[in-house]
Design an enzyme around this catalytic site. Sequence first.
Site, PDB file in Angstrom:
ATOM      1  N   HIS A  94      41.501   5.266  10.784  1.00  0.00           N
ATOM      2  CA  HIS A  94      40.188   5.450  11.398  1.00  0.00           C
ATOM      3  C   HIS A  94      39.099   4.983  10.444  1.00  0.00           C
ATOM      4  O   HIS A  94      39.093   5.333   9.261  1.00  0.00           O
ATOM      5  CB  HIS A  94      39.951   6.920  11.767  1.00  0.00           C
ATOM      6  N   SER A  95      38.162   4.165  10.965  1.00  0.00           N
ATOM      7  CA  SER A  95      37.028   3.658  10.203  1.00  0.00           C
ATOM      8  C   SER A  95      37.547   2.908   8.964  1.00  0.00           C
ATOM      9  O   SER A  95      38.311   1.952   9.113  1.00  0.00           O
ATOM     10  CB  SER A  95      36.088   4.814   9.845  1.00  0.00           C
ATOM     11  N   LEU A  96      37.159   3.305   7.763  1.00  0.00           N
ATOM     12  CA  LEU A  96      37.708   2.668   6.566  1.00  0.00           C
ATOM     13  C   LEU A  96      39.229   2.617   6.632  1.00  0.00           C
ATOM     14  O   LEU A  96      39.856   1.609   6.257  1.00  0.00           O
ATOM     15  CB  LEU A  96      37.271   3.437   5.316  1.00  0.00           C
TER      16      LEU A  96
END
Length: 256
Positions: A94-96
Site C-alpha cells: 500500500h502506497s510506498l
Amino acid sequence: MMDAGPWIRRYPLPVPPAAPWQALFFPHSGGSADSYEPLAARLADLASTAGIRYPGRAERDREPLFTDVHVLADRVAEAVAAVREDGPLLLFGHSLGAAVAYEVARRLPDQRRIVLVVSGHPAPSRLELPDLAPRDDGTHDADERLTEFIRSLGGADAALLDHPLLRRMFLPVLRGDLRAHSRYRPGAGSAVECRVVALMGEADPLTDLPRMRAWQRHTRSPLRVHTLPGGHFFTHTHTVEVAQILRHLLTTGPET
C-alpha cells in the site's frame, strides 16, 4: 513462510496445513509490519502470511532509515528468495509499499507464480507526488506542515500525532520514508511478468483512475483495477472489501 532475519516477520496466525500460497504485506510510509496483520488475518485460512519490516522502526528502531527504494528492494528480494516456497506468492503493498513490492517482484524469478497487488499508488511511470516531506529545517513550521499533510490523509497513523512523545518518534521516520518515496523512479522500460491488481480509494487525493490504469505499462499480464469507497487509507476503513478481493485472487490462482 518462515521469518527471514530482520526483514520478514511471520504473523502469529494459524497456517492451514494445505495452504499453497504465501502472502507478504509491504507497509506504507511510517507504517510497520503490524499495520497489516488485521488484513492478513482474513486470509489466514488460505495462505501463510507475513509482513515486511523496514529498518528504523519498531524492532529495528536502532538501525538507520532507508534512503533509496531500489536498495531497499534489493535487500527485501534477497530475504524473500531465501524463504520462498514452491507455491504461488501474493505481494500486497500500500502506497510506498506498492512501489517496494513492485521492485521486489521485478527482482524475483518465476514471476508467473506471483500476483502483485498495488494499493493506493499510481503507476511508477505516472508518479507525480507532491512535496511529501517538507524540508526539515529544524523549525516548528516544518513539523507542522508534515503533520498537516498526514492528518489530511487520515488513517491510524494520524492519531500518533496527538501524543507529543510519539510524535517526536514518528515524524523522523515518516519524513525519511516520504523523502525516499518522492525520489523513487522506476528503471527505464521496467515491467514484470506477473499479474497486477490495482486498488484505489475513490476519494484518495494521491491517485486517480488514469494513473492507476497506467500500471498496465508495467506488466506483461492483464491488469485489473478496483475502486473502493474511502480515501488514501481505504485499506484500513474497508478491510473486509479489500480482503474479499485478495481471497478471490488466492482461490483463482496467479494466472487467472
